[in-house]
Scaffold this active site. Structure first.
Site, mmCIF file in Angstrom:
data_model
loop_
_atom_site.group_PDB
_atom_site.id
_atom_site.type_symbol
_atom_site.label_atom_id
_atom_site.label_comp_id
_atom_site.label_asym_id
_atom_site.label_seq_id
_atom_site.Cartn_x
_atom_site.Cartn_y
_atom_site.Cartn_z
ATOM 1 N N GLU A 84 -4.593 7.993 -2.847
ATOM 2 C CA GLU A 84 -5.068 6.727 -2.304
ATOM 3 C C GLU A 84 -5.411 5.748 -3.424
ATOM 4 O OE1 GLU A 84 -4.613 6.821 0.860
ATOM 5 O OE2 GLU A 84 -5.149 4.720 1.140
ATOM 6 N N HIS A 114 0.836 -1.204 0.000
ATOM 7 C CA HIS A 114 0.000 0.000 0.000
ATOM 8 C C HIS A 114 0.876 1.261 0.000
ATOM 9 C CE1 HIS A 114 -3.661 2.329 1.336
ATOM 10 N NE2 HIS A 114 -2.707 3.147 1.754
ATOM 11 N N GLU A 115 1.802 1.319 0.943
ATOM 12 C CA GLU A 115 2.650 2.521 1.029
ATOM 13 C C GLU A 115 3.573 2.631 -0.183
ATOM 14 O OE1 GLU A 115 1.745 4.662 3.052
ATOM 15 O OE2 GLU A 115 0.518 3.363 4.348
ATOM 16 N N HIS A 144 1.793 4.557 -2.803
ATOM 17 C CA HIS A 144 1.934 6.011 -2.602
ATOM 18 C C HIS A 144 3.322 6.467 -3.055
ATOM 19 C CE1 HIS A 144 -1.757 6.828 -0.428
ATOM 20 N NE2 HIS A 144 -1.499 5.940 0.516
HETATM 21 ZN ZN ZN Z 1 -2.870 5.215 1.963
#
Ligand code: ZN
Length: 549
Positions: free
Chosen positions: A338, A308-309, A312
């Site tokens: 996001e 997830h990170e 980003h």
């Molecule tokens: Zn996030």
């Protein structure tokens, strides 16, 4: 989480205000007079653009300094450092805000407006002047002392939360949260007039959206989502025992980082560290860091939060180098940001194709746990749908209900219908109504998310659901352009997808508004259609749902 809770908190994102310093005011430029003079004017526009870039670079550098302090606070700083760090962060934020609201900056931007309008609308310089003006006009509404107070309070509140949450101690956090609410209301007040008090807070995170537009979006999505949740949760819960067991920390971290690097996270310009609540932070084009947390009894936590990170981070690493150090040099909004973490975490990282490639490596890493476990069992386990009290543990289907609930509770607090002291009860009632369960305590209730205890109340949650919606829209557009993407994923190759995202989203940084960017990349405004098709396709197959569910 998008960037760090802190880095993008309004306290640091909003550049500050404040003046007092005397900087010679650039003269307003008017392109008139004989040709020789006009030439001189053009040259001086270049000079003034150069001065603008220099001033914005200084503001950007001070922001990065604040981010380094925040990253350290959330990773390695000893607890005793909290008070000093709070003061240091507040000082840096105030100085940054002072630079950002310097009247000389405002005059400089004014003097460049005509020049900017003569350039192609989408050129870097024209966009830079436009965005610098927008940021300046927002920043000057916010007093420097608010920025300093808000930062100092954010650090103290975060420090208290790191102890209060494990101790299930809402009583300690109540006065902090009351002050956070007051600060958030005060901030919104700087942007009067508004229709709804949350509007300025939402616009800061997701430009162009309002309380009303999000309420409509959420109502529409909810109508489609609730029948899907009902149909799935009426069935037996998927068996995810293979994810429970004992998974030593170091191999988990190494595997997660290896996966992130394979997806395209550039480790020469990044690194992974541990924290309480995972985040990604950008110090500059050459240094975009991610953090994660590890549970040795649950394989999914570190792995999926790292992916997830990394989503980003790949967005931030993909921004065109020419935009670095300017207000254009970073992702455009919470929702679009996001969408990238969700795309890599869920659409890619929880797909069967992805694990066709990576599952054998995981089996070799943890032979005791995964020997004899079929890929299909693992795939069902990582996509288990279950009503859970914890947002970050929630599956793709129920996740948005957690977001909608937080959005509504924030609105109730901001608009005075809900007092902070009543938040724990309101939380339990809403969980019961929406998900049919109650958290055992406040630790897994209203203390679970860092956002309210670090950033502020309002504007912090809608981006997750916007991101879910957009993740499917962007992925569908990429696959439409390059239909071979799914089979590349099954072979552990991500270059085509990463390349499409870089070309269509990442490299633009904040040059375009979120709405513009979405339309340019996908050919249409934000739409739930691809997201609902994705959920119905994937979970329809996993749970044999009737086509209409
Ligand atoms: Zn996030």
């Amino acid at each position: 989480m998008k960037k760090t809770a802190r880095k993008k908190s309004r306290a640091t994102k909003v550049k500050g205000r404040q003046p007092k310093r005397r900087v010679p005011a650039p003269k307003a430029t008017k392109a008139k007079g004989p040709p020789a003079k006009r030439k001189a004017v053009r040259r001086s526009a270049e000079d003034r653009l150069q001065e603008l870039r220099q001033r914005l670079l200084e503001i950007s550098d001070l922001g990065a300094v604040g981010s380094v302090l925040g990253w350290d606070e959330a990773t390695y700083m000893p607890t005793g450092g909290s008070a000093g760090r709070g003061r240091q962060s507040a000082t840096v934020s105030r100085i940054r805000h002072e630079r950002a609201i310097d009247p000389a900056l405002g005059r400089l931007i004014d003097s460049l407006t005509r020049h900017a309008e003569s350039l192609p609308t989408d050129s870097d310089d024209a966009t830079l002047v436009r965005v610098a003006r927008r940021d300046y006009e927002k920043a000057i509404r916010v007093p420097a002392d608010w920025v300093e107070r808000s930062n100092k309070h954010g650090s103290a509140s975060y420090d208290a939360w790191t102890r209060a949450r494990p101790a299930d101690d809402f009583a300690t956090m109540r006065p902090y949260l009351e002050k956070t609410l007051a600060l958030s209301r005060e901030y919104a007040g700087f942007f009067k007039p508004y229709d709804r008090i949350a509007d300025p807070l939402i616009d800061m995170a997701d430009e162009g959206m309002t309380t009303a537009s999000i309420q409509k979006l959420f109502a529409d999505l909810r109508r489609e989502l609730v029948p899907i949740v009902r149909a799935i949760t009426a069935q037996p819960i998927a068996d995810d025992r293979c994810l429970r067991g004992t998974f030593r920390e170091q191999p988990q971290l190494a595997f997660s980082l290896d996966v992130a690097a394979r997806l395209g996270y550039d480790l020469d310009r990044g690194r992974l560290d541990k924290t309480h609540h995972p985040f990604c932070t950008r110090f500059g084009a050459g240094d975009v860091r991610i953090t994660t947390r590890v549970r040795e009894d649950d394989l999914g936590d570190a792995l999926f939060s790292t992916v997830h990170e990394a989503g980003h981070a790949m967005y931030e690493q993909g921004v065109a180098a020419a935009l670095d150090g300017t207000p254009l040099g970073g992702g455009v909004s919470a929702g679009v940001h996001e969408s990238q973490s969700r795309l890599w975490e869920n659409v890619v990282g929880r797909s069967r194709a992805f694990w066709e490639h990576f599952f054998p490596a995981l089996q070799r890493l943890y032979p005791d746990q995964f020997q004899g476990v079929a890929l299909d069992t693992f795939y069902r386990a990582i996509n288990k749908v279950e009503r859970s009290p914890i947002r970050t543990d929630a599956d793709e289907v129920t996740y948005n209900l957690h977001v909608m609930m937080r959005f509504d509770l924030e609105l109730d607090m901001l608009e005075g219908r809900l007092a902070v002291k009543d938040l724990p009860d309101a939380w339990r009632a809403r969980m019961q109504a929406d998900l049919g369960l109650e958290p055992a305590d406040d630790r897994d209730g209203c203390l679970q998310d860092v956002h309210w205890y670090y950033g502020g109340i309002g504007g912090g949650f809608q981006g997750y659901t916007i991101g879910n919606i957009l993740s499917a829209q962007f992925y569908a557009a990429a696959v439409k352009a390059s239909p071979g993407i799914p089979s590349e994923i099954a072979a552990g190759e991500f270059k085509t997808l990463h390349g499409w995202l870089t070309n269509n989203l990442y490299r633009h940084g904040s040059k375009f508004t979120p709405d513009d960017l979405i339309e340019r990349a996908t050919g249409e405004p934000m739409t739930m259609r691809p997201y609902l098709a994705y959920l119905r396709g994937k979970y329809g197959e996993l749970y044999s749902l009737p086509a209409a569910a």
